[in-house]
Scaffold this motif. Structure first.
Motif, short mmCIF file in Angstrom:
data_model
loop_
_atom_site.label_atom_id
_atom_site.label_comp_id
_atom_site.label_asym_id
_atom_site.label_seq_id
_atom_site.Cartn_x
_atom_site.Cartn_y
_atom_site.Cartn_z
N ASN B 305 0.90 -1.33 -0.07
CA ASN B 305 0.08 -0.09 0.11
C ASN B 305 0.73 1.26 -0.01
OD1 ASN B 305 -2.19 -1.55 0.31
ND2 ASN B 305 -1.82 -1.54 2.62
N TYR B 306 1.87 1.32 -0.77
CA TYR B 306 2.61 2.41 -0.81
C TYR B 306 2.25 3.56 -1.61
CZ TYR B 306 7.23 4.74 -0.38
OH TYR B 306 8.31 5.64 -0.15
N ARG B 307 2.19 4.89 -1.08
CA ARG B 307 1.64 6.08 -1.62
C ARG B 307 2.95 6.77 -1.73
NH1 ARG B 307 -0.73 10.47 -0.95
NH2 ARG B 307 -0.21 10.52 1.09
N GLN B 308 3.19 7.44 -3.00
CA GLN B 308 4.36 8.69 -2.95
C GLN B 308 4.11 9.65 -1.88
OE1 GLN B 308 3.04 9.31 -7.06
NE2 GLN B 308 5.03 9.88 -7.39
N HIS B 309 5.15 10.24 -1.68
CA HIS B 309 5.01 11.48 -0.86
C HIS B 309 4.60 12.61 -1.84
CE1 HIS B 309 6.61 14.99 1.36
NE2 HIS B 309 6.21 14.26 2.34
N ILE B 310 3.95 13.72 -1.10
CA ILE B 310 3.33 14.87 -1.77
C ILE B 310 4.45 15.51 -2.80
CG2 ILE B 310 3.43 16.39 -0.16
CD1 ILE B 310 0.25 15.96 -1.99
N CYS B 311 5.26 15.47 -2.12
CA CYS B 311 6.80 16.20 -2.79
C CYS B 311 6.91 15.37 -4.02
CB CYS B 311 7.86 16.51 -1.87
SG CYS B 311 9.11 17.30 -2.85
N SER B 312 7.10 14.19 -4.18
CA SER B 312 7.27 13.24 -5.18
C SER B 312 6.25 13.36 -6.15
CB SER B 312 7.40 11.90 -4.82
OG SER B 312 8.26 11.66 -3.83
#
Ligand SMILES: [Fe+2]
Ligand SMILES: [Fe+2]
Lengths: 713, 368
Positions: B305-312
Motif C-alpha cells: 500500500n505504498y503511496r508517493q510522498h506529496i513532494c514526489s
C-alpha cells in the motif's frame, strides 16, 4: 585430484579442466581435421569449461613460468604431466601469459590451438609476436617474454628465471632500463592492475625515472592498429592508480594529466571513451593530490562530460515509450509525432480548463491543505525515509560501502523508531539483516549490526521502550519476543522488578509467560533480591506461568515478614499442589495472628484444600467472645462451603441450633451465610438442613432452602 | 548526564508521537508520563532544569550535551523554528503542564506559552533571506537563468559515487529559485530552454526544481518547506549519473539499456540517503519520482500500500511537463497547452488529480 587442486577456487579449476582438454586438442590438431569427432569433442569440452568460467568472470589470465602454470595466485599441480607439457609448449614459443576473454568463439579457440602448433619455436620472440599478430585473435591476448629487455646481473639470471614471476621481471626491467624496453604497449595493458601496482609499490619514488611514468601512461592510453583504447582499459588504469602508494599515485596522475595536455587528440579520444563517473573520479583524485589541471584540459572535460550523458535516447519498453526516463503510453507518444494539434487540444480539455478556474485559490485553504502540510512534518518524512532505506537494503545495486552506511543509518534511527512505538519497522530491520545474512550478502556488515542488536545495552533500551509503549502494539511485540526468545528474559525481569504500575506489570508478565519454563532459572535468581516487591512480582509471575518448580527459596518466602510476599508464595505453592504448602497453611490457620489466619482461610477456600477442614472447623467451634469473633467465622463458613466436605455439616448444624442471646443480628447473618454456601455439599448430608430451612422464619434461609430443594428434586 | 539524555529522548518522542498521531494518542500519554517521572528525578537532584540553545547545540544545566542524536537535533530544530532560546523548568511542575508544553511544541505555528513552572525565553529570529539582483528592465531573465544553470551544472559536476556533493551550494541555488518565484517573475521565464543536448541534464534539473517550488507555492505550502522541496526536485535524477556504465549500455554496443536507466531512482536514493545535512526528502523524491499515483511505475518495491510522498507527486508532474516540453529531433515541439492537455487527459492514474488540476490552473494563470 590432489589437495592442492582441491583448494583452488572454481574459476582456476575450470581453467585447469579447459587446459587439459586444450592439450588433448592441441595434440589432435596435428592429426585430425577440425571437423573430426575426436577433435570436435575435446575442443567442445575445453570451450564449455571456458564458457562456464566466463560466467564467473569476464576474462582469465594464466601465466607460464617455464613448466608451471599460474592462475591468479594459484599454481596448477606441478607434477601433473599434462600441465607441464602444455606450459612447456607455450614457454618454447616465449609466451609469458595468455588471457582468454568473454566472447571467445570455438573457432577462435581452434585457430589459437593451431597457432600454438606452428613450427615457430626456433624463432626469436619478435618474430613469434609478428606471427601471433598476423592471426587476429580478438578474445585471446598473449604477452611474450622479451628476455633481451631484462638486464639482470649475470650470476642470478638463470636461477631467478624460474623463481621470480614473470611480471616482476618485466616490471623490474621497465624501471631499471626504461629505454631498453621498446614496445611496452601491450605488455603494460595486460599486466593485471593489482599485480602491476603491487610490484611498483616495492620501488620508491626516487628509484623510478620520470620518463617511466610517461611511458606507462602512454602505453595505457595509446591505441594501436591492433587495439583501441577502451573503457575497459580506462577502468584498469584507474584500478592501477588507486592501488598505488600515494607518492607514486601522484606521479602517475600528473603524468597522465601531462600526457592529456600535450596530446589533444589522445585526450579527446580517451576521455570520450571514459564513463562520466570515472572522469570525475579522475579529476577528484587529481585535485586531492594538488595537481593543477590546465584550463584547456578542464574545458575539454566539461565540454565532453554532458554530451556523453545528455544523449540518453528514447527507447521502447513494453507498452510504453521511455522518453529520457519518463514512461509514456505508446499512443500518447504517437500523438507527439503527428502534426495533429486538434486532437491534443480537445474540447474536453478546454472545458476542463474552464472548470478549473471556477475554483479559487482560496478554496485550497481547506482540509486538503492541512493534509498536504501534514506530510512535511519531520516525523513522517523520517518514517518514509526509513522505509526506503529498508527497501534499498534489499536491492542489488548497493556496493559494500553503501550497504554499510545505510545499515548504519538504520542503526542510528533505531532508538527513534523504538520510542515512537514503530516496532513493526524495527522487526523489518532485523528481518532484512537476517535475510541478507542467509544470502551471504555483506556477511561482515550484517554480523556487526546484528551483534549490536543483540548487545545488552540495546536489549535494555528495547525492553524499556516496550515497557512504555508495547501495550499498543502487542502483535509486533510478540514478533520481537519470538525473534529474541529467552534472551529477553533478564531484561523483562528487570523491568518487572521495578514496575509500579499494575497494568504494565500485567503486560510484562504476559510477555514473560511466553517463555515458559525457560524463565525459571532467571526468576530464582531474582527471588534472592532484598526488595519485597521484587520477590512478590517474581512469585506472581511464576504462578502465572504454571511453573511447578518448588525450591527452598520459595518456601522461605512463605514466612516472609511482608504478608504480600508470603501470600504470593503460598499461592504459588498451593498451585503446585506441594505438601509443604498444606503444612504452611496449617501453620497459618493455627497462628496467633489474626491477619495470617484470615489469609489462610481465604487460601484454603479458594484452593479448596480438603486437608485443612479440621483446622477450619476448629475455627468455627471456637468460643465466641465478641461480635467480631462471630463476624470472623463468616469467611470460614465460606471457605468450608467451597470445599464442601460432609464432615463439616454437623458443625454447621451446631452453629444453626445454638442459642445466642447476645449478638443476634450477626448470628443471624452467620446462619444465612451457612445456607448460602451449602451448594457444594453432597445432598444426603444437607437434606435435614434443607428441610428445616424451608420452614425457617428467616426469609433468606427460606429462599436458599427452596432453591436447593428444587435443585435436588 | 545519561538521565538528561534519556529525558530529552523521551520528551522528544512524546512531541513526535503528538505530531504523528494526535495529542490524545495513548503513546503520547505514556511517553509524557515517563518523561515526567525522569524529570522528577532530575529536579530532585538539582532543583531546576535548564535548556539553552546556542547555534545548534543543546546546553543543559550549563553543560553542553554532546552526541545528542536524532532526538536532540530535532529538538534544537523545533525550538529554533519557534524562536525559543531557553527553557527553565523548576520544581513543582505538574504532569498537565508538561503535557501542555509537549502539545505546544508539536503544534506547528503555535508559540509556547510560559507556565508556572516552565519559563520560556524567546529570541527574535531574523530570517536572512537570500537576495540577488534579478531585476531586469526588459523582462529578459535569460542571463539570470543561464547563470543559475551554470551553477547547477557546477554542482552536478562534482557528483560522483566517491564524493559527496556540496549541499550548501545546491541549497543556495534553490534559495535563488525561491526568491525568483517570490518576485513573481513569470514561471515560464525562469525556466530555461535547452540549448544543446549537453545542457539537458542541468536545465532539466533546474526546471523541475523551479516548477516544483512553484507548485508548492501555489498550493500554499509553508515557506519553511520550500527549500527542501526545491532541493529534492533539483536532485531527483541524480541517480542517472551514478548508474555503472555496464548497466547502462548493451553488451558490446552503445545502445541504451532500459533496465539500466530504470535503476536511477535506486542509485539516486542510495547516494542521497548517505549525505549528512541533506533533507530526507531528497532521497525520498529520487526513489519515488517514477512511481505513479495509482501505485504502478518503477522502481519495484515490496512495501504494501505504498503511496508517493506529496513532494514526489509534485516532482513527477514537473518532470513530465519538462520532458514533454523539450524539443527533440524526431518530434515536433509541443505548445505548453498541448503538454498540459496530454498530461490531463491521456494517462489516468499517473498523477494526483488534485495536484494536476492545480498545476494546470496555475500554469494557465501564469501564462495569461
Ligand atoms: Fe527520473
Ligand atoms: Fe527527470
Amino acid at each position: 585430484m590432489n589437495d592442492n587442486n582441491k583448494k583452488i577456487p572454481l574459476d582456476a579449476k575450470l581453467l585447469s579442466y579447459a587446459i587439459i582438454e586444450l592439450n588433448i586438442s592441441r595434440r589432435n590438431v596435428a592429426i585430425y581435421p577440425q571437423e573430426h569427432p575426436s577433435m570436435e569433442r575435446s575442443l567442445m569440452r575445453a570451450f564449455d569449461f571456458l564458457k562456464q568460467l566466463f560466467q564467473l568472470r569476464p576474462e582469465i589470465t594464466f601465466g607460464i613460468a617455464k613448466d608451471t602454470i599460474i592462475v591468479d595466485e594459484y599454481q596448477l599441480d606441478k607434477k601433473n604431466p599434462v600441465y607441464q607439457e602444455f606450459a612447456l609448449s607455450l614457454n618454447k614459443i616465449h609466451i609469458a601469459s595468455v588471457t582468454f576473454k568473454n566472447g571467445l568463439t570455438k573457432d577462435e579457440l581452434y585457430q589459437f590451438n593451431c597457432f600454438l602448433l606452428e613450427k615457430i619455436d626456433h624463432l626469436p620472440v619478435t618474430k613469434v609476436r609478428e606471427v601471433f599478430k598476423k592471426n587476429s585473435f580478438p578474445h585471446v591476448a598473449v604477452v611474450f617474454i622479451d628476455y633481451g629487455t631484462f638486464s639482470f646481473k649475470t650470476s642470478t639470471t638463470d636461477q631467478t628465471t624460474r623463481e621470480i614471476p614473470l611480471w616482476e621481471k618485466y616490471v623490474y626491467g621497465l624501471i631499471k632500463n626504461p629505454l631498453q624496453t621498446e614496445d611496452i604497449t601491450d605488455a603494460v595493458r595486460d599486466i593485471p592492475p593489482e599485480t602491476f601496482s603491487n610490484l611498483l609499490n616495492k620501488f620508491s619514488d626516487a628509484e623510478i625515472k620520470e620518463e617511466t611514468y610517461d611511458r606507462v601512461i602512454t602505453a595505457y592510453m595509446r591505441s594501436s592498429p591492433q587495439r583501441t583504447f577502451s573503457g575497459q582499459d580506462c577502468k584498469r588504469m584507474f584500478e592501477f592508480f588507486n592501488r598505488l602508494k600515494p607518492d607514486l599515485k601522484k606521479k602517475f596522475l600528473s603524468s597522465s594529466i601531462r600526457t592529456f595536455s600535450q596530446d589533444k587528440n589522445l585526450a579527446n579520444q580517451a576521455l570520450a571513451e571514459m564513463p562520466f563517473k570515472d572522469i570525475i573520479a579522475f579529476l577528484d583524485s587529481a585535485i586531492e593530490q594538488r595537481i593543477t589541471v590546465p584550463q584547456h584540459l578542464m574545458d575539454l572535460i566539461t565540454s565532453l562530460v554532458p554530451s556523453s550523458h545528455g544523449n540518453i535516447g528514447d527507447v521502447l519498453l513494453h507498452e510504453t515509450v521511455v522518453l529520457d526516463d519518463v514512461l509514456i503510453p505508446t499512443d500518447s507518444a504517437e500523438l507527439l509525432k503527428k502534426k495533429n494539434f486538434e486532437k491534443l487540444l480537445s474540447d474536453k480539455y478546454q472545458q476542463d480548463i474552464q472548470q478549473l478556474f471556477v475554483l479559487h485559490t482560496s478554496d485550497l485553504k481547506t482540509s486538503q491543505l492541512i493534509e498536504l502540510e501534514h506530510e512535511f512534518i519531520d516525523e513522517l518524512i523520517d518514517q518514509r525515509f526509513n522505509q526506503i532505506i529498508l527497501e534499498l537494503l534489499r536491492s542489488e545495486t548497493l556496493s559494500e560501502i553503501e550497504y554499510r552506511s545505510l545499515v548504519n543509518i538504520m542503526r542510528q534511527q533505531t532508538e527513534h523508531l523504538l520510542w515512537l512505538g514503530q516496532f513493526g519497522q524495527f522487526v523489518e530491520i532485523l528481518k532484512i539483516l537476517e535475510i541478507n545474512q542467509a544470502l551471504h550478502r555483506f556477511p561482515d556488515i550484517n554480523a556487526d549490526a546484528l551483534q549490536y542488536y543483540h548487545s545488552s545495552d540495546f536489549l535494555a533500551l528495547l525492553v524499556n521502550s516496550l515497557r512504555v509503549l508495547g501495550r499498543q502494539k502487542r502483535r509486533e511485540v510478540a514478533m520481537i519476543c519470538e525473534y529474541y526468545r529467552h534472551k529477553l528474559i533478564p531484561y523483562f525481569m528487570d523491568a518487572l522488578a521495578e514496575e509500579d504500575s499494575q497494568v504494565i506489570r500485567r503486560f510484562l508478565m504476559d510477555q514473560l509467560k511466553r517463555f515458559g519454563d525457560k524463565l525459571i532459572p532467571e526468576a530464582m535468581k531474582r527471588l534472592a533480591d532484598e526488595r519485597w516487591f521484587v520477590k512478590r512480582n517474581v512469585l506472581y509471575m511464576l504462578a502465572e506461568t504454571g511453573a511447578k518448580e518448588v525450591t527452598d527459596q520459595i518456601k522461605t518466602c512463605c514466612r516472609h515478614e511482608n504478608p504480600k510476599v508470603s501470600l504470593a508464595a503460598m499461592k504459588y505453592l498451593l498451585n503446585t499442589g506441594d505438601n509443604y504448602a498444606i503444612e504452611m497453611l496449617r501453620e497459618f490457620l493455627d497462628s496467633k495472628e489474626k491477619e495470617k489466619i484470615h489469609q489462610g482461610v481465604l487460601l484454603a477456600g479458594s484452593f479448596r484444600i480438603k486437608e485443612v477442614v479440621g483446622e477450619l472447623t476448629a475455627l468455627l467451634q471456637k468460643q465466641e467472645i465478641s461480635g467480631s469473633d462471630i463476624q470472623d467465622k463468616i469467611p470460614v463458613v465460606r471457605a468450608l462451603g467451597e470445599i464442601g466436605d460432609p464432615q463439616t455439616v454437623k458443625v454447621l448444624q451446631a452453629l444453626l441450633t445454638g442459642k445466642s442471646i447476645l449478638y443476634r443480628g450477626i448470628t443471624e447473618q452467620l446462619r444465612e451465610e451457612i445456607y448460602k454456601t451449602l451448594k457444594n455439599y453432597p445432598y444426603e448430608s444437607i437434606r435435614n438442613l434443607i428441610e428445616e430451612g424451608v420452614n425457617s422464619k428467616n426469609e433468606v434461609i427460606r429462599t436458599e432452602s427452596d432453591s436447593l430443594k428444587r435443585k435436588y428434586s | 548526564m545519561e538521565t538528561v539524555k534519556e529525558f530529552i529522548v523521551i520528551l522528544m518522542s512524546s512531541v513526535s508521537s503528538c505530531m504523528l498521531y494526535s495529542k490524545k494518542h495513548a503513546s503520547v500519554g505514556e511517553l509524557t508520563g515517563k518523561s515526567f517521572s525522569i524529570l522528577d528525578t532530575l529536579l530532585k537532584q538539582s532543583g531546576r532544569f535548564e535548556i539553552v540553545i546556542v547555534e545548534d547545540e543543546l546546553i543543559v544545566n550549563k553543560n553542553p550535551l554532546r552526541d545528542i542524536g536524532t532526538h536532540g537535533s530535532t529538538l534544537v530544530k523545533r525550538l529554533r523554528r519557534k524562536g525559543i532560546s531557553r527553557i527553565d523548568i523548576v520544581q513543582g511542575i505538574t504532569l498537565s503542564e508538561l503535557r501542555q508544553f509537549v502539545a505546544d511544541i508539536a503544534t506547528a505555528d503555535k508559540k509556547p506559552l510560559s507556565y508556572p513552572h516552565i519559563k520560556i525565553g524567546v529570541v527574535d529570529i531574523a530570517i536572512d533571506r537570500m537576495t540577488m539582483n534579478i531585476d531586469s528592465a526588459d523582462g529578459d531573465f535569460s542571463s539570470v537563468t543561464a547563470e543559475l544553470n551554470q551553477k547547477t551544472r557546477e554542482g552536478y559536476l562534482r557528483v560522483s559515487p566517491f564524493k559527496k556533493p556540496n549541499v550548501a551550494d545546491f541549497q543556495e541555488l534553490v534559495m535563488h529559485f525561491i526568491v525568483m518565484i517570490q518576485k513573481e517573475i513569470g514561471i515560464l521565464n525562469i525556466m530555461s530552454p535547452v540549448k544543446s543536448a549537453g545542457d539537458s541534464y542541468y536545465t532539466h534539473a533546474t526546471n523541475v526544481s523551479v516548477l516544483t517550488i512553484f507548485q508548492a507555492k501555489t498550493l500554499g505550502i509553508q515557506e519553511d518547506s520550500l527549500s527542501d522541496i526545491g532541493l529534492a526536485a533539483l536532485l531527483h535524477d541524480i541517480g542517472k549519473l551514478l548508474i555503472p556504465t555496464d548497466q547502462m549500455k548493451q553488451e558490446g554496443g552503445y545502445e541504451l539499456k532500459e533496465e539500466g536507466i530504470m535503476l536511477h531512482p535506486l542509485y539516486g536514493a542510495q547516494y542521497l540517503a548517505r549525505i549528512d545535512g541533506l533533507t530526507c526528502l531528497a532521497p525520498i523524491v529520487a526513489f519515488e519520482h517514477h512511481l505513479r499515483y495509482d501505485g504502478k511505475g518503477y522502481p519495484h518495491h515490496a512495501i504494501p500500500n505504498y503511496r508517493q510522498h506529496i513532494c514526489s507527486q509534485m516532482t513527477a508532474i514537473s518532470d513530465y511537463f519538462d520532458i514533454l516540453r523539450n524539443t527533440r529531433p524526431e518530434m515536433r515541439a509541443l505548445e505548453v497547452k498541448e503538454v498540459l492537455s496530454l498530461m490531463k487527459t491521456k494517462d489516468e492514474g499517473l498523477f494526483n488529480p488534485f495536484l494536476i488540476n492545480n498545476f494546470i490552473r496555475s500554469i494557465h494563470l501564469a501564462l495569461s
